[in-house]
Motif scaffolding. Structure first.
Motif, PDB file in Angstrom:
ATOM      1  N   SER A  15       0.810  -1.221   0.000  1.00 61.01           N
ATOM      2  CA  SER A  15       0.000   0.000   0.000  1.00 61.01           C
ATOM      3  C   SER A  15       0.840   1.267   0.000  1.00 61.01           C
ATOM      4  N   SER A  16       2.165   1.147   0.041  1.00 64.46           N
ATOM      5  CA  SER A  16       2.989   2.358   0.160  1.00 64.46           C
ATOM      6  C   SER A  16       4.419   2.101  -0.329  1.00 64.46           C
ATOM      7  N   ARG A  38      -1.733  -3.016   7.228  1.00 57.82           N
ATOM      8  CA  ARG A  38      -2.606  -2.896   8.407  1.00 57.82           C
ATOM      9  C   ARG A  38      -3.756  -1.925   8.174  1.00 57.82           C
ATOM     10  N   LYS A 110       9.955  -6.328  11.889  1.00 56.72           N
ATOM     11  CA  LYS A 110      10.772  -6.542  10.694  1.00 56.72           C
ATOM     12  C   LYS A 110      11.079  -8.037  10.495  1.00 56.72           C
ATOM     13  N   THR A 183      10.355   7.539  -0.236  1.00 61.65           N
ATOM     14  CA  THR A 183       9.071   6.924   0.137  1.00 61.65           C
ATOM     15  C   THR A 183       8.505   7.628   1.375  1.00 61.65           C
TER      16      THR A 183
HETATM   17  N1  LIG Z   1      12.788   3.964   2.019  1.00 61.23           N
HETATM   18  C1  LIG Z   1      14.057   3.672   2.125  1.00 61.23           C
HETATM   19  O1  LIG Z   1      14.939   4.513   1.912  1.00 61.23           O
HETATM   20  C2  LIG Z   1      14.496   2.265   2.475  1.00 61.23           C
HETATM   21  C3  LIG Z   1      15.839   1.934   2.338  1.00 61.23           C
HETATM   22  C4  LIG Z   1      16.262   0.645   2.661  1.00 61.23           C
HETATM   23  C5  LIG Z   1      15.344  -0.282   3.145  1.00 61.23           C
HETATM   24  N2  LIG Z   1      14.045   0.076   3.293  1.00 61.23           N
HETATM   25  C6  LIG Z   1      13.124  -0.935   3.812  1.00 61.23           C
HETATM   26  O2  LIG Z   1      12.144  -1.174   2.840  1.00 61.23           O
HETATM   27  C7  LIG Z   1      10.915  -1.505   3.470  1.00 61.23           C
HETATM   28  C8  LIG Z   1       9.806  -0.673   2.833  1.00 61.23           C
HETATM   29  O3  LIG Z   1      10.091   0.683   3.078  1.00 61.23           O
HETATM   30  P1  LIG Z   1       9.201   1.850   2.464  1.00 61.23           P
HETATM   31  O4  LIG Z   1      10.082   3.028   2.479  1.00 61.23           O
HETATM   32  O5  LIG Z   1       8.556   1.388   1.239  1.00 61.23           O
HETATM   33  O6  LIG Z   1       8.114   2.022   3.662  1.00 61.23           O
HETATM   34  P2  LIG Z   1       6.629   2.592   3.632  1.00 61.23           P
HETATM   35  O7  LIG Z   1       6.392   3.517   2.513  1.00 61.23           O
HETATM   36  O8  LIG Z   1       6.385   3.077   5.039  1.00 61.23           O
HETATM   37  O9  LIG Z   1       5.726   1.276   3.406  1.00 61.23           O
HETATM   38  C9  LIG Z   1       5.669   0.270   4.379  1.00 61.23           C
HETATM   39  C10 LIG Z   1       4.524  -0.660   4.007  1.00 61.23           C
HETATM   40  O10 LIG Z   1       4.505  -1.756   4.922  1.00 61.23           O
HETATM   41  C11 LIG Z   1       3.217  -1.869   5.536  1.00 61.23           C
HETATM   42  N3  LIG Z   1       3.424  -2.380   6.888  1.00 61.23           N
HETATM   43  C12 LIG Z   1       4.216  -1.846   7.866  1.00 61.23           C
HETATM   44  N4  LIG Z   1       4.161  -2.597   8.973  1.00 61.23           N
HETATM   45  C13 LIG Z   1       3.322  -3.635   8.694  1.00 61.23           C
HETATM   46  C14 LIG Z   1       2.851  -4.754   9.450  1.00 61.23           C
HETATM   47  N5  LIG Z   1       3.215  -4.951  10.728  1.00 61.23           N
HETATM   48  N6  LIG Z   1       2.021  -5.620   8.857  1.00 61.23           N
HETATM   49  C15 LIG Z   1       1.625  -5.443   7.561  1.00 61.23           C
HETATM   50  N7  LIG Z   1       2.029  -4.408   6.809  1.00 61.23           N
HETATM   51  C16 LIG Z   1       2.863  -3.514   7.375  1.00 61.23           C
HETATM   52  C17 LIG Z   1       2.665  -0.439   5.485  1.00 61.23           C
HETATM   53  O11 LIG Z   1       1.249  -0.386   5.534  1.00 61.23           O
HETATM   54  P3  LIG Z   1       0.486  -0.163   6.963  1.00 61.23           P
HETATM   55  O12 LIG Z   1       1.185   0.949   7.667  1.00 61.23           O
HETATM   56  O13 LIG Z   1      -0.919   0.153   6.580  1.00 61.23           O
HETATM   57  O14 LIG Z   1       0.591  -1.461   7.672  1.00 61.23           O
HETATM   58  C18 LIG Z   1       3.145  -0.017   4.107  1.00 61.23           C
HETATM   59  O15 LIG Z   1       2.323  -0.556   3.102  1.00 61.23           O
HETATM   60  C19 LIG Z   1      11.093  -1.243   4.972  1.00 61.23           C
HETATM   61  O16 LIG Z   1      11.221  -2.470   5.630  1.00 61.23           O
HETATM   62  C20 LIG Z   1      12.383  -0.456   5.050  1.00 61.23           C
HETATM   63  O17 LIG Z   1      13.114  -0.747   6.222  1.00 61.23           O
HETATM   64  C21 LIG Z   1      13.590   1.311   2.971  1.00 61.23           C
END
Ligand SMILES: NC(=O)c1ccc[n+]([C@@H]2O[C@H](COP(=O)([O-])OP(=O)(O)OC[C@H]3O[C@@H](n4cnc5c(N)ncnc54)[C@H](OP(=O)(O)O)[C@@H]3O)[C@@H](O)[C@H]2O)c1
Length: 243
Positions: A15-16, A38, A110, A183
């Motif tokens: 969703s994001s 969620r 995580k 993001t």
């Molecule tokens: N952005 C960066 O620069 C970056 C860099 C390296 C690694 N990462 C990793 O990549 C992953 C995605 O990051 P993003 O930047 O795309 O984050 P984001 O935009 O915040 O998206 C996170 C997604 O995960 C869902 N989510 C979170 N906790 C959850 C749970 N307990 N159960 C089910 N769904 C859950 C959220 O929806 P809900 O809140 O509705 O649950 C949302 O859809 C993360 O694990 C992050 O550590 C990100």
């Protein structure tokens, strides 16, 4: 390479951010999607962004609650590929100020969440299927001080995938490790300081810019399509590990 045309893909975190980028790319490759998160509100907004031709279904579940994950997968039924990008904001306290509850919450969201997803997805994965989980640049370039926990948790994913790739063979298990990506998580993490951080990092990166979710989605597509890739960590970081 196996085509994604007509396959059913579950994206937890779809969703994001990166997950939404993966969902959009998989749709463009002809897949059917189930996006999981969620917040029902976020899922419906994402479904609207992705288009409403019936190829995107939504399921509300928190991956840290095993009952919710079991119910979600029972409703989804058999499928071809699992992608998870879900995870809580990383903690950033120096080790001397670490809070035990905050640390447990992060590991739960995580890593334990990924374990539960693997447990309940494994029994429903079609032959030729795969699982792809998400780690990140913090395991290679942790912020200092305050990066020890997130670095250790992110690093653990590579070993998780290697072991699981053997245990679940011939299903494949891989990790995508992104560098910084623009993001909503990054907005939440640093707020108004984001533009400054991104400008400074882009100037140092060999690629010269910060990734969009679409840039990163290509690695997940590769992990799903490449039927000779398993137990692997795919780094996609614009050269961030090199600087
Ligand atoms: N952005 C960066 O620069 C970056 C860099 C390296 C690694 N990462 C990793 O990549 C992953 C995605 O990051 P993003 O930047 O795309 O984050 P984001 O935009 O915040 O998206 C996170 C997604 O995960 C869902 N989510 C979170 N906790 C959850 C749970 N307990 N159960 C089910 N769904 C859950 C959220 O929806 P809900 O809140 O509705 O649950 C949302 O859809 C993360 O694990 C992050 O550590 C990100």
């Amino acid at each position: 390479m196996a085509s994604l045309m007509g396959t059913k893909i579950v994206v937890v975190g779809g969703s994001s951010g990166i997950g939404l980028g993966v969902a959009a790319a998989a749709l463009a490759h002809g897949a059917e999607l189930v996006i999981v998160g969620r917040s029902q509100d976020k899922l419906l907004k994402a479904q609207h962004i992705l288009g409403t031709d019936g190829r995107v279904k939504t399921v509300t579940a928190d991956m840290t609650h095993e009952g919710e994950i079991a119910t979600a997968f029972a409703g989804i039924g058999a499928f071809d590929h699992l992608v998870s990008t879900a995870g809580a904001l990383p903690p950033g306290s120096p080790i001397g100020e670490t809070d035990a509850d905050e640390t447990r919450l992060f590991i739960d969201s995580k890593f334990v969440g990924a374990v539960l997803l693997a447990k309940h997805a494994a029994r429903r994965l079609n032959r030729g299927g795969s699982m792809t989980f998400t780690s990140g640049i913090n395991k290679d370039k942790p912020p200092v001080p305050g990066g020890a926990v997130v670095s250790a948790v992110a690093g653990s994913f590579s070993y998780f995938a290697r072991a699981l790739a053997l245990e679940l063979a011939p299903s494949r298990v891989n990790i995508v490790s992104p560098g910084w990506v623009d993001t909503p998580m990054f907005d939440e993490l640093v707020g108004d300081a984001k533009a400054g951080y991104f400008e400074a990092m882009a100037a140092r990166l060999p690629i010269g810019r910060i990734a969009s979710p679409a840039d990163i989605a290509s690695a997940y597509i590769h992990a799903m399509e490449s039927d000779f890739t398993t137990g692997e960590t795919l780094h996609i970081d614009g050269g961030q590990r090199l600087i």
